[in-house]
Design a protein around this motif. Structure first.
Motif, short mmCIF file in Angstrom:
data_model
loop_
_atom_site.label_atom_id
_atom_site.label_comp_id
_atom_site.label_asym_id
_atom_site.label_seq_id
_atom_site.Cartn_x
_atom_site.Cartn_y
_atom_site.Cartn_z
N GLU A 93 0.85 -1.19 0.00
CA GLU A 93 0.00 0.00 0.00
C GLU A 93 0.88 1.23 0.00
O GLU A 93 1.85 1.31 0.75
N GLY A 94 0.56 2.19 -0.84
CA GLY A 94 1.32 3.43 -0.88
C GLY A 94 0.84 4.39 0.19
O GLY A 94 -0.06 4.09 0.98
N LEU A 95 1.43 5.57 0.21
CA LEU A 95 0.97 6.60 1.15
C LEU A 95 -0.49 6.92 0.90
O LEU A 95 -1.26 7.17 1.83
N VAL A 96 -0.87 6.92 -0.35
CA VAL A 96 -2.27 7.16 -0.74
C VAL A 96 -2.69 6.05 -1.69
O VAL A 96 -1.88 5.27 -2.18
N LEU A 187 2.26 14.30 -8.06
CA LEU A 187 2.99 13.59 -7.01
C LEU A 187 2.12 12.60 -6.25
O LEU A 187 2.52 11.45 -6.03
N LEU A 188 0.92 12.98 -5.88
CA LEU A 188 0.06 12.05 -5.13
C LEU A 188 -0.22 10.78 -5.94
O LEU A 188 -0.25 9.68 -5.38
N GLY A 189 -0.37 10.91 -7.24
CA GLY A 189 -0.58 9.73 -8.09
C GLY A 189 0.62 8.80 -8.09
O GLY A 189 0.47 7.58 -8.20
N LEU A 190 1.83 9.37 -7.93
CA LEU A 190 3.03 8.54 -7.87
C LEU A 190 3.15 7.80 -6.54
O LEU A 190 3.84 6.79 -6.45
N LEU A 191 2.46 8.31 -5.52
CA LEU A 191 2.60 7.74 -4.18
C LEU A 191 1.53 6.71 -3.86
O LEU A 191 1.39 6.29 -2.72
N THR A 192 0.79 6.28 -4.88
CA THR A 192 -0.24 5.24 -4.66
C THR A 192 0.38 3.87 -4.59
O THR A 192 1.47 3.65 -5.02
#
Length: 192
Positions: A93-96, A187-192
């Motif tokens: 699981e990523g950060l988001v 960036l948020l999409g990269l942290l999934t």
């Protein structure tokens, strides 16, 4: 069987027209026989699916997932194919993450704040997040992940996507801070 194949050397007999609708009657019998076989098969499959073993593992869930080929790597920093991405997404699981509707949602981070200029992201981790061995997930684990990703010795194919990341730090066990040189709206999409 509803029909028969001619054996080698035998002539096929073809009935073009028969009086009394006998040909139509035998065709209907053939269709009914086929329907019975199909119905028996469906009933067998349904009974097989409903029957189970009660071995005390009723709370166990199993995900069977098909992919077109084996992933080339299960190292998140070296994986390049869609197959690897699919398996890694199921394993971790990523950060988001994403909602079923495609919106960004909490993952390992229960919340995050983005500075007004979009240059600083502060993530608050889920306090009960654990690794599979029961060890607590901390912000230092994510710092290590970022450092390993951009380390040339790792040889990460997608490291250049983080070229605008200036610094990643753990301000405490539950808080991760990412500072950027310029805004990265993806960036948020990269942290999934």
């Amino acid at each position: 069987m509803c029909g028969s194949l001619a054996k080698a050397g035998q002539k096929k007999r073809i009935v073009v027209k028969q009086s009394g609708n006998v040909a139509g009657h035998s065709g209907m019998l053939c269709a009914m026989k086929s329907m019975r076989v199909l119905l028996l098969f469906v009933v067998f499959v349904a009974i097989s699916a409903c029957s189970g073993t009660d071995d005390g593992a009723s709370s166990l869930s199993v995900l069977n997932r098909g992919i077109s080929s084996d992933p080339e790597s299960l190292d998140a920093h070296k994986a390049r194919s869609l197959q690897s991405a699919q398996v890694l997404r199921d394993l971790g699981e990523g950060l988001v993450g994403y909602t079923p509707g495609g919106d960004i949602a909490p993952g390992a981070a229960e919340s995050w704040k983005v500075s007004e200029g979009g240059l600083t992201y502060v993530f608050s981790l889920q306090p009960d997040a654990r690794w599979s061995n029961g060890e607590a997930v901390t912000a230092d684990h994510f710092v290590y992940g970022f450092e390993r990703l951009v380390d040339p010795d790792t040889g990460a194919f997608y490291a250049q996507l983080l070229s605008d990341v200036e610094d990643v730090e753990a301000s405490d066990d539950q808080t991760l801070v990412i500072k950027l040189e310029r805004p990265m709206p993806f960036l948020l999409g990269l942290l999934t």
